[in-house]
Structure formats: C-alpha cells, structure tokens
Design an enzyme around this catalytic site. Sequence first.
Site, PDB file in Angstrom:
ATOM      1  N   LYS A   1      -4.302  13.315 -40.229  1.00 37.97           N
ATOM      2  CA  LYS A   1      -2.837  13.296 -40.075  1.00 37.97           C
ATOM      3  C   LYS A   1      -2.330  14.572 -39.405  1.00 37.97           C
ATOM      4  CE  LYS A   1       1.483  12.939 -40.481  1.00 37.97           C
ATOM      5  NZ  LYS A   1       2.470  11.956 -40.213  1.00 37.97           N
TER       6      LYS A   1
ATOM      7  N   CYS B   1       8.026  17.133 -38.842  1.00 40.02           N
ATOM      8  CA  CYS B   1       6.588  16.807 -38.773  1.00 40.02           C
ATOM      9  C   CYS B   1       5.866  17.671 -37.754  1.00 40.02           C
ATOM     10  CB  CYS B   1       6.418  15.336 -38.394  1.00 40.02           C
ATOM     11  SG  CYS B   1       7.482  14.257 -39.318  1.00 40.02           S
TER      12      CYS B   1
END
Length: 417
Positions: free
Chosen positions: A214, A268
């Site tokens: 991720k 993010c």
Amino acid sequence: MAFKHVCVIGLGYVGLPTAAVLASRGIRVTGVDVNPKTVESINAGKPHIIEPDLDMVVHGAVSKGQLQARTEPVEAEAFIIAVPTPFTDDHKPDLSYLQAATNAIAPVLKKDDLVVVESTVPVGATRQVGLWLTELRSDLVFPDPAAPDTPHDVCIAHSPERVLPGRVLLELVRNDRVIGGLGHDCAKCTKTLYSTVVEGDMHLTTAATAELVKLSENAYRDVNIAFANELANVAEPLGIEVRDVIRLANYHPRVKILNPGPGVGGHCIAVDPWFIAATAPDRTPLIQTARRVNDGRPAAIAEQTAALPSVQSGAAIACLGLSYKADIDDLRESPSVHVVEEIRKRISNTILVVEPHVDALPDPLAILADVSLSTLDEALAKAGAVVLLTDHKVFLEITGEQLAGMDIIDTRGAWKR
Ligand code: SAJ
C-alpha cells in the site's frame, strides 16, 4: 464463515463508504465514530462527507436498519479499523488513533472474531495491533506472524483501502484488494468478509507485505509526480511550456510522464511515502527527495506570482481553488493552501481566495492579513492577476473575456487544455 454483523471503527472517507456498502449487501453493520455529530448525522441518513452517491447508499442502509452508528464498539463477528494515521511534525507516523481504536474494541472481542486494519499504516503496525490486544486481553490468543501456523482465537489482517476520492463507491467494489494476514488463516478469513462486496481479485499475502504494498503504491505515484514537477521547475524559468514537453515526450511508447501542478495534497500521497522513509531513513533517498520536490512547488508558484508585472504594481491577486484536487471539498495537506501562504510571505497585495466548497477560510489562511474568501465574480472583477490552483469544473468555464488584461498563472494547465 459468513459474517452477519460487522463493526466499522472510524466513519471517515474510507470507513463510512465501506460500512454503507457492506450494509447494502445485507450485513448488519455498526459504524463507530468518536465524533457524536458524525454519529448523529449518519443515523439521520446523511453522510458528513461529499462523495458521489454516498448519500443515497447511506440513507438506504440506515432506513432499512442495516447500518447504525454509535460512539462505542459493540460485540460483532468482524471489526474493520479505518481511522486516520497522520504524521507528526517530523514526518513520523502517529499511531495514536489506531491504538485508541484497538483499545476500544478490546473489551468486546471474543473467540473466532476477525480484526482487519484498513487504515494505511507503516510496516509492522498490524503486528503492533496484535501485541496491544495481547496485553489487553490475556484470556485470548492472538496470531504471531513469527509462527503463523500456531492456533489462535482471533484473526488479524491488513487489507489496505485503495479507493480514489471522487470514485470511492465504484472503486471499493471494482478494485483488486491485497490482503495480508498475521496468521495463515487470517487473510483467508478476511477474503471471505470482503467477497460480499469486492468484485476485483483478492491477493493474499502476509500483513507486513500488504503494508509495504500500500505504501509503495502511493510512494510510486508521488515519485512520478515529483518527476513532472521537477521538469516544471526546469522549464518554467526557461520560458518553455512544460506541458508541451510532457505531451511530446509521452508520444514515446515507453514514456508516460504525469502532470505537474502546485504540489501534491491529500491525506494519502503526501503522507504515506514518509511512512516508508520512517522505517528506512537511510535507504530511501529517492522517496524523500520526491516528497521535498513536491512540497517545494508552492514556493515556486509563489515566486512566479510575485514576479508578475501587475502584482509588482500592487494589483490584487485572485487565487482559485483550495482543495487538493478538482471538485472535492478535501483541504487536507492541500498545496493550494500553501501557495497562498507562500505568496503572503513574499508580498502584501490583497489576495482574494475563491473556493466554492468551503464557507470559511481554513485556519492557516484565516489569520493572514488581507486574505479573504471571495466569490468568483468579485475576485475576477477586482484582481489584476489570477492564479488557478485547483481545476474545479466551475473554473474551467471562465471565459477568455473574463480574464482579458489579467496576468495568469495556470498551475494545472487547465485553461490551455
Ligand atoms: N497530482 C498531480 N499530478 C498528477 C496526478 C496527481 O499533481 O499527474 C496531484 C493531485 O492534484 C493531488 C495529489 O496529486 O494533489 C493526489 O491526487 P491523486 O488523485 O493522485 O490521488 P489521491 O490522493 O486522491 O488518492 C490516492 C490514490 N493512490 C494512487 O493512485 C496510487 C488512491 O488509489 C488511494 O486509495 C488513496 O491515495 C489513498 O487513500 O491512499
């Protein structure tokens, strides 16, 4: 095992859509959030965040009694943790929300339950959840990644979200998922849970691998955007249009340069690369440099703005757009906010900020002298220079006539497009 009752901890940009979609598939979902106003609004069927179609899905799930929000977790068969994992001022991961969520579910955990960490976390954080739970619940056996075959009472896994704001409901269902377990059975059990909603493939691995996967996805994008931004830093002072360079270079069959802009924002991509860097500070020069290149763009845009002839003559500046990308209301880590701050550091001209998705300026700008939130019409009427920071649809409709005679900086290449 089929899951009949799931508890989702954290009802933000990821947790709320996840809870609502699970509920829409017939699973009873208890959504948990520490903010009573969020809980109240969801129980009234009204999401507190803007995301296409989310209001419809939340309203449907709440009115059928499938989704209920509360401030404390309850007993359930599975717990999905989707709380923020921000970074500290020195770019270190802040796991306090993850720990608080773990503390909150510990008292209601029981044998055969599943705990899934969806939040983006540094490598080792899912294991840390297991260690915290072991301290809090010595009556239960938790999986040990060093001995993944050893029997345990509760399964723990990491299944990172990969959804793009603005397309969350679609991507939640369609995207592939990577699922990493602390024990061998943990990833399989998590796959069963997500198979109720996910149409993409599900790839099973260890928790630590899934954590790094991720982080790698977002660091990859950050490094690639940094390359485009570095080209802009080279081209702009030379009077070369960087987007022409990129467009022409991209005709090469093995070149695909991304778009330069005012920097990289959001919770993010602007954050996750630092989680890799925190784990391996001496082995991540590329990732750290990319962060610095992208974080340096607001200052470069401010320099260009300050040098505009109208600005040097004291004209007001219209700054269009504050959110980190087009047509959303999310201002987190937004480079547009930093551009305004950087302009103010250099010059004292009036700054008229236009952001149709907010009612008031965010704190860092609200305290600045002669910076105000304005309507588009007022800003274009009063300003001598315009800086396009976020390519909201409404700004793409501005005509050449409206901009006539103004100095223009289009950080998104949107008007040329
Ligand atoms: N940006 C550029 N140039 C580009 C592309 C983006 O300057 O060519 C900027 C945007 O303007 C924005 C920032 O980068 O400020 C990030 O925008 P984004 O649309 O690339 O991504 P996010 O942050 O909205 O969502 C990302 C996605 N990750 C990847 O594409 C690898 C999403 O799939 C993740 O789920 C999400 O992060 C997350 O939650 O981690």
